[in-house]
Design a protein around this motif. Structure first.
Motif, PDB file in Angstrom:
ATOM      1  N   SER A  98       3.330  -3.829  -6.649  1.00  0.00           N
ATOM      2  CA  SER A  98       2.521  -3.608  -5.459  1.00  0.00           C
ATOM      3  C   SER A  98       1.485  -4.728  -5.314  1.00  0.00           C
ATOM      4  O   SER A  98       1.226  -5.222  -4.209  1.00  0.00           O
ATOM      5  N   MET A 146       1.948   1.824   6.455  1.00  0.00           N
ATOM      6  CA  MET A 146       1.001   2.778   5.864  1.00  0.00           C
ATOM      7  C   MET A 146       1.002   4.115   6.603  1.00  0.00           C
ATOM      8  O   MET A 146       0.918   5.182   5.986  1.00  0.00           O
ATOM      9  N   GLY A 148       0.821  -1.214   0.000  1.00  0.00           N
ATOM     10  CA  GLY A 148       0.000   0.000   0.000  1.00  0.00           C
ATOM     11  C   GLY A 148       0.851   1.258   0.000  1.00  0.00           C
ATOM     12  O   GLY A 148       0.511   2.244  -0.645  1.00  0.00           O
ATOM     13  N   PRO A 197     -13.153  -8.327  -0.793  1.00  0.00           N
ATOM     14  CA  PRO A 197     -12.719  -8.189  -2.195  1.00  0.00           C
ATOM     15  C   PRO A 197     -11.254  -8.525  -2.498  1.00  0.00           C
ATOM     16  O   PRO A 197     -10.975  -9.236  -3.478  1.00  0.00           O
ATOM     17  N   GLY A 198     -10.310  -8.043  -1.694  1.00  0.00           N
ATOM     18  CA  GLY A 198      -8.890  -8.308  -1.980  1.00  0.00           C
ATOM     19  C   GLY A 198      -8.571  -9.802  -2.000  1.00  0.00           C
ATOM     20  O   GLY A 198      -8.107 -10.333  -3.010  1.00  0.00           O
ATOM     21  N   PRO A 200      -8.872  -2.713  -3.046  1.00  0.00           N
ATOM     22  CA  PRO A 200      -9.304  -3.702  -4.040  1.00  0.00           C
ATOM     23  C   PRO A 200     -10.701  -3.443  -4.597  1.00  0.00           C
ATOM     24  O   PRO A 200     -10.915  -3.555  -5.801  1.00  0.00           O
ATOM     25  N   ILE A 255      -4.544   4.829  -3.913  1.00  0.00           N
ATOM     26  CA  ILE A 255      -4.982   4.111  -2.722  1.00  0.00           C
ATOM     27  C   ILE A 255      -5.122   2.626  -3.054  1.00  0.00           C
ATOM     28  O   ILE A 255      -5.759   2.281  -4.049  1.00  0.00           O
ATOM     29  N   LEU A 256      -4.513   1.788  -2.220  1.00  0.00           N
ATOM     30  CA  LEU A 256      -4.630   0.348  -2.447  1.00  0.00           C
ATOM     31  C   LEU A 256      -5.982  -0.120  -1.900  1.00  0.00           C
ATOM     32  O   LEU A 256      -6.092  -0.548  -0.759  1.00  0.00           O
ATOM     33  N   LEU A 305     -10.245 -11.745  -4.894  1.00  0.00           N
ATOM     34  CA  LEU A 305      -9.536 -11.606  -6.177  1.00  0.00           C
ATOM     35  C   LEU A 305      -8.239 -12.415  -6.165  1.00  0.00           C
ATOM     36  O   LEU A 305      -7.931 -13.149  -7.103  1.00  0.00           O
TER      37      LEU A 305
END
Lengths: 142, 140
Positions: free
Chosen positions: B9, B53, A20, B102-103, A33, A30-31, B106
């Motif tokens: 990434s 982050m 990120g 979602p992440g 999804p 912005i990471l 996928l």
């Protein structure tokens, strides 16, 4: 007592956060999804379509390889497809209405002390907890 | 170049999702199962993700543009609105039901089996029907 799963989880989290950070500092993105995929699905992300697809390809390729190496090539998702469909619709609809999911709100949002990110995450966990309580312990369907 | 960075990434994020256990629906549902056999792993994952982050945001705030020239997204803090709350509630119900978001959905497309593909298709359906619902809701 600290279990090894927790330490591995912390390490995996650091990898996610680093991903990120790179996306934010180098690409200025912005990471998230749900946003990255959502922009492709509804056409709102046409301008940087290739960037979105590149990210998703990277995600899929690395996950496939690491899952093989670690012997984790399963998600353990329920075989009850009605539940899967209901959950999928709720997650897709919810993340688009809230304009983010765990990546955007919980990881990118909380880390900059965004009230929206914090609110969304608290709701995810409280409602998610209630959902597991109702469907697992009361109705016993998951 | 931006595509290459996005790919890298994605690679790091995808690996991180598997390593952290986020692609395991049992880990997620264990985290949400406060009255059962509670699994705190996800708290460690989130802590790990927040550290880099938070540093990245501090750096981003001091710069007006990202390395590759895009404007750094320093969003004005939009207010918590009904769409955010209702959307998060719907998301939470679904997240608890299937234990996937979602992440990870996928990322696990190659090994999530039929269930994973059905989830993704349903999720895409949810994403597509969201904008009109959202618009209507915000008028109210």
């Amino acid at each position: 007592m600290i279990e090894s799963e927790w330490i591995i989880g912390l390490f995996g989290g650091l990898m996610i956060g680093t991903a990120g950070s790179i996306f934010l500092l180098v690409n200025g993105r912005i990471l998230g999804p749900s946003g990255i995929l959502g922009g492709l699905l509804d056409g709102s992300g046409r301008a940087n379509k290739t960037e979105r697809i590149s990210f998703i390809l990277g995600l899929i390729i690395a996950a496939a390889i690491v899952a093989q190496i670690m012997g984790r090539a399963t998600t353990g998702i329920t075989s009850d497809l009605l539940i899967v469909i209901a959950a999928g619709i709720l997650v897709g609809l919810g993340s688009r209405m809230a304009n983010g999911c765990i990546g955007g709100h919980s990881v990118c949002g909380i880390s900059r002390f965004s009230p929206r990110g914090i609110t969304a995450t608290v709701i995810y966990v409280l409602v998610g907890g209630a959902s597991v309580f109702v469907f697992r312990h009361l109705l016993e369907v998951i | 170049m931006q595509n290459l960075i996005a790919f890298i990434s994605g690679l790091l994020g995808g690996a991180g999702l598997v390593v952290s256990g986020m692609t395991n629906t049992k880990t997620i549902q264990g985290w949400l199962d406060f009255t059962g056999n509670w699994d705190p792993t996800l708290a460690f994952v989130l802590t790990g993700a927040l550290i880099p982050m938070a540093i990245a945001w501090r750096i981003a705030k001091r710069r007006s543009t990202a390395v590759l020239g895009e404007t750094t997204p320093v969003f004005p803090d939009k207010k918590v609105d009904p769409n955010l709350i209702l959307g998060s509630v719907l998301f939470g119900i679904g997240w608890g039901l299937a234990g996937i978001c979602p992440g990870p959905a996928l990322a696990s497309i190659t090994f999530g089996g039929v269930g994973g593909l059905v989830f993704l298709a349903a999720m895409a359906g949810g994403v597509i029907v969201a904008p009109p619902l959202k618009l209507r809701f915000s008028v109210v």
